[in-house]
Design a protein around this motif. Sequence first.
Motif, PDB file in Angstrom:
ATOM      1  N   PRO A  53       9.506  33.117  21.380  1.00  0.00           N
ATOM      2  CA  PRO A  53       9.396  31.680  21.613  1.00  0.00           C
ATOM      3  C   PRO A  53       9.235  30.939  20.293  1.00  0.00           C
ATOM      4  CG  PRO A  53       7.790  32.904  22.927  1.00  0.00           C
ATOM      5  CD  PRO A  53       8.395  33.861  21.958  1.00  0.00           C
ATOM      6  N   LEU A  54       9.426  29.627  20.324  1.00  0.00           N
ATOM      7  CA  LEU A  54       9.260  28.815  19.125  1.00  0.00           C
ATOM      8  C   LEU A  54       7.819  28.916  18.649  1.00  0.00           C
ATOM      9  CD1 LEU A  54      11.024  25.717  20.684  1.00  0.00           C
ATOM     10  CD2 LEU A  54      11.966  27.044  18.797  1.00  0.00           C
ATOM     11  N   GLY A  55       7.631  29.022  17.353  1.00  0.00           N
ATOM     12  CA  GLY A  55       6.275  29.044  16.803  1.00  0.00           C
ATOM     13  C   GLY A  55       5.556  30.354  17.025  1.00  0.00           C
ATOM     14  N   ASN A  56       6.280  31.360  17.487  1.00  0.00           N
ATOM     15  CA  ASN A  56       5.643  32.630  17.841  1.00  0.00           C
ATOM     16  C   ASN A  56       5.593  33.601  16.666  1.00  0.00           C
ATOM     17  OD1 ASN A  56       4.524  34.321  19.935  1.00  0.00           O
ATOM     18  ND2 ASN A  56       6.420  35.472  19.887  1.00  0.00           N
ATOM     19  N   GLN A  71      15.783  32.220  20.862  1.00  0.00           N
ATOM     20  CA  GLN A  71      15.101  31.839  22.105  1.00  0.00           C
ATOM     21  C   GLN A  71      15.927  32.036  23.369  1.00  0.00           C
ATOM     22  OE1 GLN A  71      14.816  29.270  19.412  1.00  0.00           O
ATOM     23  NE2 GLN A  71      13.102  30.586  18.855  1.00  0.00           N
ATOM     24  N   ASN A 110       7.627  35.718  27.105  1.00  0.00           N
ATOM     25  CA  ASN A 110       7.939  36.624  26.017  1.00  0.00           C
ATOM     26  C   ASN A 110       8.514  37.934  26.542  1.00  0.00           C
ATOM     27  OD1 ASN A 110       7.657  37.440  23.245  1.00  0.00           O
ATOM     28  ND2 ASN A 110       5.840  36.162  23.194  1.00  0.00           N
ATOM     29  N   ALA A 111       7.842  38.465  27.551  1.00  0.00           N
ATOM     30  CA  ALA A 111       8.231  39.768  28.072  1.00  0.00           C
ATOM     31  C   ALA A 111       9.386  39.673  29.061  1.00  0.00           C
ATOM     32  CB  ALA A 111       7.026  40.415  28.733  1.00  0.00           C
ATOM     33  N   ILE A 156      -0.505  27.691  18.514  1.00  0.00           N
ATOM     34  CA  ILE A 156      -1.265  28.698  17.763  1.00  0.00           C
ATOM     35  C   ILE A 156      -2.776  28.468  17.892  1.00  0.00           C
ATOM     36  CG2 ILE A 156      -1.660  29.691  15.458  1.00  0.00           C
ATOM     37  CD1 ILE A 156       1.051  30.355  16.421  1.00  0.00           C
ATOM     38  N   ARG A 202       8.351  43.328  16.720  1.00  0.00           N
ATOM     39  CA  ARG A 202       7.819  44.690  16.672  1.00  0.00           C
ATOM     40  C   ARG A 202       8.664  45.641  17.511  1.00  0.00           C
ATOM     41  NH1 ARG A 202       2.488  44.899  18.589  1.00  0.00           N
ATOM     42  NH2 ARG A 202       2.549  47.043  17.900  1.00  0.00           N
ATOM     43  N   LEU A 244       7.620  46.661  25.541  1.00  0.00           N
ATOM     44  CA  LEU A 244       6.567  46.664  24.519  1.00  0.00           C
ATOM     45  C   LEU A 244       6.824  47.777  23.510  1.00  0.00           C
ATOM     46  CD1 LEU A 244       3.575  46.243  26.988  1.00  0.00           C
ATOM     47  CD2 LEU A 244       4.331  44.530  25.331  1.00  0.00           C
ATOM     48  N   PRO A 245       6.320  47.618  22.280  1.00  0.00           N
ATOM     49  CA  PRO A 245       6.675  48.594  21.243  1.00  0.00           C
ATOM     50  C   PRO A 245       6.151  50.019  21.451  1.00  0.00           C
ATOM     51  CG  PRO A 245       5.318  46.799  20.339  1.00  0.00           C
ATOM     52  CD  PRO A 245       5.614  46.448  21.746  1.00  0.00           C
ATOM     53  N   SER A 257      11.822  38.858  24.781  1.00  0.00           N
ATOM     54  CA  SER A 257      11.407  39.618  23.603  1.00  0.00           C
ATOM     55  C   SER A 257      11.552  41.114  23.842  1.00  0.00           C
ATOM     56  CB  SER A 257       9.972  39.279  23.238  1.00  0.00           C
ATOM     57  OG  SER A 257       9.109  39.715  24.258  1.00  0.00           O
ATOM     58  N   CYS A 258      11.914  41.498  25.063  1.00  0.00           N
ATOM     59  CA  CYS A 258      12.221  42.908  25.333  1.00  0.00           C
ATOM     60  C   CYS A 258      13.471  43.296  24.544  1.00  0.00           C
ATOM     61  CB  CYS A 258      12.530  43.127  26.805  1.00  0.00           C
ATOM     62  SG  CYS A 258      11.174  42.742  27.920  1.00  0.00           S
ATOM     63  N   LYS A 298       3.892  33.903  14.072  1.00  0.00           N
ATOM     64  CA  LYS A 298       2.637  34.369  13.477  1.00  0.00           C
ATOM     65  C   LYS A 298       1.789  35.230  14.409  1.00  0.00           C
ATOM     66  CE  LYS A 298       2.373  30.378  10.425  1.00  0.00           C
ATOM     67  NZ  LYS A 298       3.084  29.305  11.137  1.00  0.00           N
ATOM     68  N   VAL A 299       1.956  35.060  15.706  1.00  0.00           N
ATOM     69  CA  VAL A 299       1.127  35.859  16.615  1.00  0.00           C
ATOM     70  C   VAL A 299       1.999  36.653  17.583  1.00  0.00           C
ATOM     71  CG1 VAL A 299      -0.975  34.488  16.607  1.00  0.00           C
ATOM     72  CG2 VAL A 299       0.907  33.844  18.068  1.00  0.00           C
ATOM     73  N   PHE A 300       1.380  37.619  18.193  1.00  0.00           N
ATOM     74  CA  PHE A 300       2.023  38.510  19.164  1.00  0.00           C
ATOM     75  C   PHE A 300       3.187  39.283  18.548  1.00  0.00           C
ATOM     76  CE2 PHE A 300       0.522  35.186  22.410  1.00  0.00           C
ATOM     77  CZ  PHE A 300      -0.729  35.768  22.464  1.00  0.00           C
ATOM     78  N   GLU A 343      -0.737  43.118  24.674  1.00  0.00           N
ATOM     79  CA  GLU A 343       0.273  44.088  25.121  1.00  0.00           C
ATOM     80  C   GLU A 343      -0.245  44.927  26.288  1.00  0.00           C
ATOM     81  OE1 GLU A 343       1.893  46.098  21.703  1.00  0.00           O
ATOM     82  OE2 GLU A 343       2.358  44.189  20.746  1.00  0.00           O
ATOM     83  N   ILE A 377       5.902  40.248  19.556  1.00  0.00           N
ATOM     84  CA  ILE A 377       6.330  41.389  20.372  1.00  0.00           C
ATOM     85  C   ILE A 377       7.799  41.712  20.128  1.00  0.00           C
ATOM     86  CG2 ILE A 377       6.585  42.235  22.739  1.00  0.00           C
ATOM     87  CD1 ILE A 377       4.074  40.596  23.427  1.00  0.00           C
ATOM     88  N   LEU A 395      13.252  31.363  26.171  1.00  0.00           N
ATOM     89  CA  LEU A 395      12.015  31.308  25.383  1.00  0.00           C
ATOM     90  C   LEU A 395      11.883  29.988  24.651  1.00  0.00           C
ATOM     91  CD1 LEU A 395      12.269  34.903  23.842  1.00  0.00           C
ATOM     92  CD2 LEU A 395      10.998  34.211  25.855  1.00  0.00           C
ATOM     93  N   SER A 396      12.590  28.969  25.148  1.00  0.00           N
ATOM     94  CA  SER A 396      12.589  27.686  24.442  1.00  0.00           C
ATOM     95  C   SER A 396      11.312  26.897  24.694  1.00  0.00           C
ATOM     96  CB  SER A 396      13.800  26.856  24.843  1.00  0.00           C
ATOM     97  OG  SER A 396      14.964  27.491  24.405  1.00  0.00           O
ATOM     98  N   TYR A 397      10.209  27.499  24.380  1.00  0.00           N
ATOM     99  CA  TYR A 397       8.925  26.816  24.477  1.00  0.00           C
ATOM    100  C   TYR A 397       8.151  27.101  23.211  1.00  0.00           C
ATOM    101  CZ  TYR A 397      10.103  26.055  29.311  1.00  0.00           C
ATOM    102  OH  TYR A 397      10.739  25.644  30.441  1.00  0.00           O
ATOM    103  N   ARG A 398       7.231  26.203  22.923  1.00  0.00           N
ATOM    104  CA  ARG A 398       6.495  26.350  21.670  1.00  0.00           C
ATOM    105  C   ARG A 398       5.104  26.893  21.943  1.00  0.00           C
ATOM    106  NH1 ARG A 398       8.124  24.688  16.954  1.00  0.00           N
ATOM    107  NH2 ARG A 398       9.756  23.393  17.826  1.00  0.00           N
ATOM    108  N   LEU A 399       4.779  27.955  21.223  1.00  0.00           N
ATOM    109  CA  LEU A 399       3.456  28.549  21.365  1.00  0.00           C
ATOM    110  C   LEU A 399       2.450  27.724  20.577  1.00  0.00           C
ATOM    111  CD1 LEU A 399       2.031  31.095  22.495  1.00  0.00           C
ATOM    112  CD2 LEU A 399       2.441  32.171  20.309  1.00  0.00           C
ATOM    113  N   MET A 409       3.040  32.126  28.137  1.00  0.00           N
ATOM    114  CA  MET A 409       3.863  32.486  26.979  1.00  0.00           C
ATOM    115  C   MET A 409       4.041  34.004  26.890  1.00  0.00           C
ATOM    116  SD  MET A 409       4.885  29.676  25.648  1.00  0.00           S
ATOM    117  CE  MET A 409       5.497  29.927  24.001  1.00  0.00           C
TER     118      MET A 409
END
Lengths: 296, 176
Positions: free
Chosen positions: B115-118, B151, A233-234, A249, B127, B66-67, B45-46, B120-122, A263, B124, A243-247, A229
Motif C-alpha cells: 500500500p501507499l506509505g507502507n 498498488q 496487504n495480504a 504511520i 520481504r 507471508l515470508p 503483497s502476496c 517503512k513498516v510491515f 504476520e 510484507i 492496495l491504493s490506500y495510504r498507511l 491495511m
Amino acid sequence: MSRRDEILELVNDVPKLPAVVARIQNLLQDPGVEFVALAREIEMEPGMTGNVLQMANSAFFGRSREIHSIRQAVTVLGTHRILQMVVSQVAAPIVRDAEVGYGMSPAALWRHSICVALAAEKVAEASSLACEPDKAYTAGLLHDVGKIVLGTFVDLDDAPVHDLVRREELSFETAERRLFGIDHAEISALVLERWQLPAEIVAAVGNHHQPARADESMNLIDIVHVADMLCMNAGLGLGSDGLSYRLDIDAVRRVDLAPGVAELILSEVAAAIEEMEDMFGTQQEDRNDVVQNTAH
Amino acid sequence: MSPTLTRPAPTIRRPAKGKLLIVDISGIVVARDPEAVIVTYSLGSCVGLTLYDATAGIAGMAHMMLPLSKTSPAKAEAKPGMFVDTGVATLLRTMLSQGARKQNLVAKVAGAGSPLGNEKVFKIGQRNYTILRKLLWKNDILIESEQVGGQAPRSLFIEVATGRTHIKSRGEESEL
C-alpha cells in the motif's frame, strides 16, 4: 441533486437490522443484565439460536468445552461475545446478497469483512492500546459496509475513480471524495448510524482510512485502520481498488505491534477463513466467486 | 505487400469447463494436463510463483502470503503454501516428484505489492520477494520474468500446454 446527495439517498435503502440487535444492545447497557434475559432474546429469534451455537462452538470463538445452549454460551463466553455473534449473523446476509462495486463480488467483500473483523480483534488483543477486542471485531466486520451502497452507484462506471487514482497517485478514498463528494468509509458510518450501533464504532468505521482526520483520536480507529491495511496487504478480499490506500504511520506506531506479531495475526486470520465462511454459509461456488471475481 | 496489422497481444485461451485450476491464498497447484490453465487471483503483497518444465510438460503455481514459516510452524505444516520458505520447497518437491527436472525449470514471479506509505513498516511484500529470490537462487533457478511491487492487484495465469504466463491487472492483460 449532487452526487453526494444521490448517494445519501441510497443509504436509506439499506435494510435495517432486525430489532433483536437493538434489544440486545439495550440490555447490555445495564451492567447488571441478567444472562437469562439476554439468552431469551436470542432464543426467540428463529434461526438465530442455531447460528449462535455454531459460532460458540467454532475454533475461533469457542472455548475448550462444548456449548449446548444459549444460556451456557452467555455464561461461558460473556455477554459481549454474544452481541458480536448476533451482529455477525444479521450482517452476513446484508453484505453477502448485495451489489458491490469495484469488481468485487459480495462473497469477496464478505470475506474481507470477516478477515478484518478477526484481525482487528487480534490486533486489539496484541496492542498495548486500551480497546475492547469485541468492539474491534464489530467495527472491523462492518468497516466497508458502505461499499454496498457505493457499489450500486459506481458499478455502472468506476473508470473515473481508477483514472484519478492512477493519474495523481491518490488513495482510493481521496479519489472517491473528489468525484462523489463522499467516500465509502463515511458511507459505512452513515449505514451504522442508521443501524444505531454505538458511536465509538461509527466513528472508527468512518475514519478507518484516515485516522488523522478523526475529530478526536481513538484507539479503536487506529486498530481498525491497521487491521484493514494488514488484510489488504495480504490480499484477503481485495477489490480492484487493490492496495491504493495510504498507511498512517502514526497509527501504526501507536498500535505498536511487536515484531512478527502482524504476520502471526495474518497467519491466524488466513487459517480461520474457511471455518468462518462455512459458518456463515458461504458455499463452494461463492468461494470460487470470491477469487474469480476479484480478478481484474 | 499487405499492410502490417497491429495484432493484439495473445491472451491466454479460455480453458474448457473444469480445466481452470484455481489457486487460493496459501494454495499450491501442480498440473500436467495440457488442457488446463492454472490461475491465482488477487495478489496484493502476496507473491505468486510459477514454475514450468517444458520437457516434462509440468506447470506449478503457489500463492504465498507471508515470508517465513517460523511465524507459525503449526500453520506451515497444515498449509505450507502460506509461507514463502515452505511454499517454494513444497512446490519444488511436488514438481520434481512428478518428473520435472530442476535444470529445466523456468520461474516467473508476480505480486509483492504494497500500500501507499507502507515502505517503512510491515514490508510484507518486499520481504516476500526477497526471501523468494534468495530461495530460488539457492536452488539455482533463475527468475525469467517478474512483475512486482506497486498498488495494483494482480491475477496470474499459466497455460500448462505452453508455459505461457499472463498477468491481468485492473482489466489489462499482459504477457509475463
